[in-house]
Design an enzyme around this catalytic site. Structure first.
Site, PDB file in Angstrom:
ATOM      1  N   GLN A  21       0.742  -1.198  -0.156  1.00 44.83           N
ATOM      2  CA  GLN A  21      -0.228  -0.222  -0.321  1.00 44.83           C
ATOM      3  C   GLN A  21       0.722   1.354  -0.151  1.00 44.83           C
ATOM      4  OE1 GLN A  21      -2.365  -2.020   2.977  1.00 44.83           O
ATOM      5  NE2 GLN A  21      -3.417  -0.288   2.000  1.00 44.83           N
ATOM      6  N   ARG A  41       3.693   0.159  12.639  1.00 44.00           N
ATOM      7  CA  ARG A  41       3.303  -0.980  12.043  1.00 44.00           C
ATOM      8  C   ARG A  41       3.251  -1.732  10.866  1.00 44.00           C
ATOM      9  NH1 ARG A  41      -2.114  -4.230  10.883  1.00 44.00           N
ATOM     10  NH2 ARG A  41      -1.182  -5.956   9.810  1.00 44.00           N
ATOM     11  N   HIS A  76       1.011  -9.401   4.320  1.00 39.29           N
ATOM     12  CA  HIS A  76      -0.141  -8.688   4.616  1.00 39.29           C
ATOM     13  C   HIS A  76      -0.885  -8.456   3.038  1.00 39.29           C
ATOM     14  CE1 HIS A  76      -1.945  -4.299   6.745  1.00 39.29           C
ATOM     15  NE2 HIS A  76      -2.406  -4.869   5.233  1.00 39.29           N
ATOM     16  N   ASN A  84      -1.705 -10.839   8.662  1.00 42.18           N
ATOM     17  CA  ASN A  84      -2.434  -9.629   8.887  1.00 42.18           C
ATOM     18  C   ASN A  84      -3.923 -10.355   8.290  1.00 42.18           C
ATOM     19  OD1 ASN A  84      -3.341  -6.769   9.045  1.00 42.18           O
ATOM     20  ND2 ASN A  84      -3.821  -7.141   7.435  1.00 42.18           N
ATOM     21  N   GLU A  85      -5.301 -10.118   8.855  1.00 40.51           N
ATOM     22  CA  GLU A  85      -6.160 -10.813   8.380  1.00 40.51           C
ATOM     23  C   GLU A  85      -6.388 -11.476   7.463  1.00 40.51           C
ATOM     24  OE1 GLU A  85      -7.709  -7.034   7.026  1.00 40.51           O
ATOM     25  OE2 GLU A  85      -7.516  -5.711   8.708  1.00 40.51           O
ATOM     26  N   ASN A 134      -7.207  -6.121  14.273  1.00 39.37           N
ATOM     27  CA  ASN A 134      -7.833  -4.767  13.864  1.00 39.37           C
ATOM     28  C   ASN A 134      -9.209  -4.579  13.573  1.00 39.37           C
ATOM     29  OD1 ASN A 134      -5.096  -5.149  12.554  1.00 39.37           O
ATOM     30  ND2 ASN A 134      -5.866  -5.685  10.770  1.00 39.37           N
ATOM     31  N   TYR A 168     -12.810  -2.112  13.128  1.00 41.24           N
ATOM     32  CA  TYR A 168     -13.941  -0.840  11.862  1.00 41.24           C
ATOM     33  C   TYR A 168     -14.904  -0.710  12.396  1.00 41.24           C
ATOM     34  CZ  TYR A 168      -9.097  -0.744   9.456  1.00 41.24           C
ATOM     35  OH  TYR A 168      -7.727  -0.896   9.414  1.00 41.24           O
ATOM     36  N   GLU A 196      -4.542  -1.997  14.276  1.00 37.30           N
ATOM     37  CA  GLU A 196      -5.153  -1.193  13.645  1.00 37.30           C
ATOM     38  C   GLU A 196      -7.021  -0.747  14.051  1.00 37.30           C
ATOM     39  OE1 GLU A 196      -5.918  -2.753   9.042  1.00 37.30           O
ATOM     40  OE2 GLU A 196      -3.839  -3.956   9.334  1.00 37.30           O
ATOM     41  N   TRP A 230      -4.969   3.595  11.926  1.00 32.92           N
ATOM     42  CA  TRP A 230      -4.775   3.608  10.583  1.00 32.92           C
ATOM     43  C   TRP A 230      -5.292   4.127   9.599  1.00 32.92           C
ATOM     44  CZ3 TRP A 230      -2.185  -0.789   7.506  1.00 32.92           C
ATOM     45  CH2 TRP A 230      -2.459  -0.518   6.468  1.00 32.92           C
ATOM     46  N   GLU A 243      -5.253   1.784  -1.332  1.00 35.12           N
ATOM     47  CA  GLU A 243      -6.801   1.110  -0.850  1.00 35.12           C
ATOM     48  C   GLU A 243      -7.226   0.143  -1.225  1.00 35.12           C
ATOM     49  OE1 GLU A 243      -7.419   0.898   2.341  1.00 35.12           O
ATOM     50  OE2 GLU A 243      -9.665  -0.226   2.087  1.00 35.12           O
ATOM     51  N   TRP A 244      -6.346  -0.947  -1.838  1.00 32.87           N
ATOM     52  CA  TRP A 244      -6.884  -2.181  -2.567  1.00 32.87           C
ATOM     53  C   TRP A 244      -7.816  -1.738  -3.671  1.00 32.87           C
ATOM     54  CZ3 TRP A 244      -2.889  -5.073  -0.718  1.00 32.87           C
ATOM     55  CH2 TRP A 244      -2.548  -4.575   0.643  1.00 32.87           C
ATOM     56  N   PHE A 294      -6.818   7.035   4.506  1.00 31.29           N
ATOM     57  CA  PHE A 294      -7.097   6.817   5.536  1.00 31.29           C
ATOM     58  C   PHE A 294      -6.257   7.559   6.618  1.00 31.29           C
ATOM     59  CE2 PHE A 294     -10.034   2.667   4.241  1.00 31.29           C
ATOM     60  CZ  PHE A 294     -10.741   2.520   5.069  1.00 31.29           C
TER      61      PHE A 294
HETATM   62  C1  GBH Z   1      -8.070  -3.050   6.965  1.00 33.98           C
HETATM   63  O1  GBH Z   1      -9.309  -4.705   5.923  1.00 33.98           O
HETATM   64  C2  GBH Z   1      -6.488  -3.878   6.446  1.00 33.98           C
HETATM   65  O2  GBH Z   1      -5.834  -4.180   6.977  1.00 33.98           O
HETATM   66  C3  GBH Z   1      -6.082  -2.696   5.524  1.00 33.98           C
HETATM   67  O3  GBH Z   1      -4.675  -2.894   4.351  1.00 33.98           O
HETATM   68  C4  GBH Z   1      -6.232  -1.733   5.216  1.00 33.98           C
HETATM   69  O4  GBH Z   1      -5.638  -0.390   4.744  1.00 33.98           O
HETATM   70  C5  GBH Z   1      -7.852  -1.113   6.152  1.00 33.98           C
HETATM   71  O5  GBH Z   1      -8.452  -1.967   6.584  1.00 33.98           O
HETATM   72  C6  GBH Z   1      -8.599  -0.123   5.123  1.00 33.98           C
HETATM   73  O6  GBH Z   1      -9.616  -1.002   4.540  1.00 33.98           O
HETATM   74  O7  GBH Z   1     -18.504  -2.823   4.205  1.00 33.98           O
HETATM   75  O8  GBH Z   1     -19.586  -2.397   6.299  1.00 33.98           O
HETATM   76  O9  GBH Z   1     -19.442  -5.112   5.433  1.00 33.98           O
HETATM   77  C7  GBH Z   1     -10.063  -4.139   6.806  1.00 33.98           C
HETATM   78  C8  GBH Z   1     -11.511  -4.466   7.070  1.00 33.98           C
HETATM   79  C9  GBH Z   1     -12.935  -6.178   6.635  1.00 33.98           C
HETATM   80  C10 GBH Z   1     -12.469  -4.057   7.674  1.00 33.98           C
HETATM   81  C11 GBH Z   1     -14.515  -6.190   5.536  1.00 33.98           C
HETATM   82  C12 GBH Z   1     -14.149  -3.683   7.196  1.00 33.98           C
HETATM   83  C13 GBH Z   1     -16.536  -4.335   5.922  1.00 33.98           C
HETATM   84  C14 GBH Z   1     -17.479  -3.123   6.357  1.00 33.98           C
HETATM   85  N1  GBH Z   1     -12.016  -4.616   6.443  1.00 33.98           N
HETATM   86  N2  GBH Z   1     -16.004  -4.550   6.629  1.00 33.98           N
HETATM   87  S1  GBH Z   1     -19.059  -3.526   5.019  1.00 33.98           S
END
Ligand code: GBH
Length: 460
Positions: A18, A75, A119, A164-165, A294, A296, A368, A414, A421-422, A430
């Site tokens: 990234q 990290r 990752h 990672n994840e 991690n 979110y 994260e 994060w 962002e993938w 972010f």
């Molecule tokens: C992380 O993954 C990654 O480790 C990182 O590389 C990435 O940049 C960062 O987060 C930000 O995306 O759409 O409501 O269904 C995040 C993992 C999994 C978190 C799926 C949110 C879906 C929410 N994500 N989840 S939703």
């Protein structure tokens, strides 16, 4: 006021693909993400990480940004194909030199390196030659790569994160196909996840047997989990929320803490869910020195058995809705980030309490947490009050969790920088620092300043 415990670790996080760029420089081999980005339509605007934040050349500047904020930990992840261009065999000394410089520069600035070994950027050669994560032998190549990292960097790196994840690699990479390698299946996510866990077990075993006592570091795994709140008080919805958490976090944390997958997964997935050999099981059980999390967002969970409805309920669970028999939804009152993810700080607290209860009070590091949120750029300053509110809200709930007995020992925002962002390319930002992707310039956002004061006071 929320006061954090003494010695609380304050950090930021990034990952190699990234931010690094320099994708063909100094002998780096390709990863599955280099290839995935080249498939038209997979990434927004067909963007890629060829240059990204150009961190490979600007790392010293990035370390200086962290030094200014006063973070005590950083990290980052290592690009496997920068060290081993083919994933195995020939090693690339220039790759080791890069990470040596980065690690030394962090230590010179009193910042502890927290290194993630994987990752998501599997060397492309391993994917093409041996089917990547679907081949059980992949665990041995993971172990070989990890051992090189311990040998070369372990004198200075005291915190290791194996994966990672794994949920994202397995479900989004091998189930939905929205992340690399873009494979679509209802069987293979469980095989990919299984081999990732086996790889994790082997890596930890090597570290503990050959390095830990000499190097005095710790090693663990970072899993991601969004909170699942029952949609109603009905026992069926309550059970659905628990099941959803088991399919999300339990999938990877239960084997690590209990030695096997959750019962609910066995029951619903049947023979698509692999079994651990005794040997694997003994390596995987008790294989984490800390609980990396991690986190979110949050969604509502509802028990439902209608296959059709579930098949279409992709968001939030990567297409395994039909296996979970849980329908996810949003509370319309919840505010959302630019990603469309619900902002629900108390969900973080509930998740921390759930982990504490289920896994017998592990030491938790939030490796994260953060958000993509509209940044208002006015005359060179970046006003991201939305991000400050987000981080404040989540940290307040984390502090409450700590007060109620949850053992949270650190927190990583994060991300340090806006980055690739993938599948969302460069649109989703972010960072605590704004990156101008034309010039490469970094501008601290107001949140960077705010985070600096939080760290300085060790309180909100
Ligand atoms: C992380 O993954 C990654 O480790 C990182 O590389 C990435 O940049 C960062 O987060 C930000 O995306 O759409 O409501 O269904 C995040 C993992 C999994 C978190 C799926 C949110 C879906 C929410 N994500 N989840 S939703």
């Amino acid at each position: 006021m929320s006061q954090f415990p003494d010695g609380f670790v304050w950090g930021t996080a990034t990952s190699a693909y990234q931010i690094e760029g320099a994708y063909r420089e100094d002998g780096r081999g390709l990863s599955i993400w280099d290839a995935f980005c080249r498939m038209p339509g997979k990434v927004l605007n067909n963007e890629n990480g060829d240059i990204a934040c150009d961190h490979y050349h600007r790392y010293a500047e990035d370390v200086a940004l962290m030094q200014t904020m006063g973070v005590t930990a950083y990290r980052f992840s290592i690009s496997w194909s920068r060290l081993l261009p083919q994933g195995r065999g020939q090693i690339n000394e220039a790759g080791f030199a890069f990470y040596d410089q980065l690690i030394n520069s962090l230590l010179d600035n009193n910042i502890q390196p927290w290194v993630t070994l994987f990752h998501w950027d599997l060397p492309l050669a391993l994917h093409l030659e041996m089917d990547g994560l679907l081949n059980p032998e992949i665990a041995d190549y993971f172990a070989h790569y990890a051992k090189l990292c311990f040998e070369r960097f372990g004198d200075r790196v005291k915190h290791w994160i194996t994966l990672n994840e794994a949920w994202c690699s397995a479900m989004l990479g091998y189930g939905l196909g929205i992340k690399a390698p873009g494979h679509v299946s209802t069987v293979d996510p469980y095989i990919a996840g299984h081999n990732l866990l086996r790889a994790h077990g082997k890596i930890v075993d090597i570290y503990r047997r050959d390095f830990q006592s000499k190097q005095n570091g710790v090693i663990g795994i970072s899993n991601n989990c969004d909170w699942r709140e029952p949609k109603s008080d009905s026992p069926a919805d309550q059970a659905a929320a628990t099941r959803a958490l088991e399919f999300f976090l339990g999938w990877f944390a239960d084997p690590v803490y209990f030695g096997d997958y959750p019962e609910s997964m066995r029951k619903n997935i049947g023979d698509r869910l692999p079994f651990f050999s005794d040997k694997d099981q003994s390596l995987i059980k008790d294989s984490s020195d800390f609980f990396g999390l991690n986190h979110y967002t949050t969604m509502l969970s509802e028990n439902i058995e209608d296959e059709q409805l579930l098949q279409n309920n992709i968001r939030g669970n990567g297409g395994i809705a039909a296996d979970q028999m849980v329908l996810l939804s949003d509370d319309p009152d919840w505010a959302k980030t630019d990603m469309g993810w619900n902002i629900v700080p108390w969900g973080c607290r509930k998740l921390l309490e759930w982990i504490t209860e289920r896994y017998n009070r592990p030491a938790i590091y939030i490796t994260e947490n953060g958000c993509a949120i509209f940044d208002d750029s006015i005359k060179g300053t970046i006003n991201d009050s939305g991000r400050i509110d987000f981080l404040k809200g989540y940290l307040q709930e984390i502090s409450k969790a700590i007060d109620s007995g949850v053992d949270v020992r650190g927190y990583f925002v994060w991300s340090l920088l806006d980055n690739f962002e993938w599948e969302f390319g460069y649109k989703m930002r972010f960072g605590l620092h704004y990156v101008d992707f034309v010039t490469g310039d970094r501008i601290p956002k107001q949140s960077a300043d705010w985070y600096k004061s939080v760290i300085k006071n060790n309180s909100l």
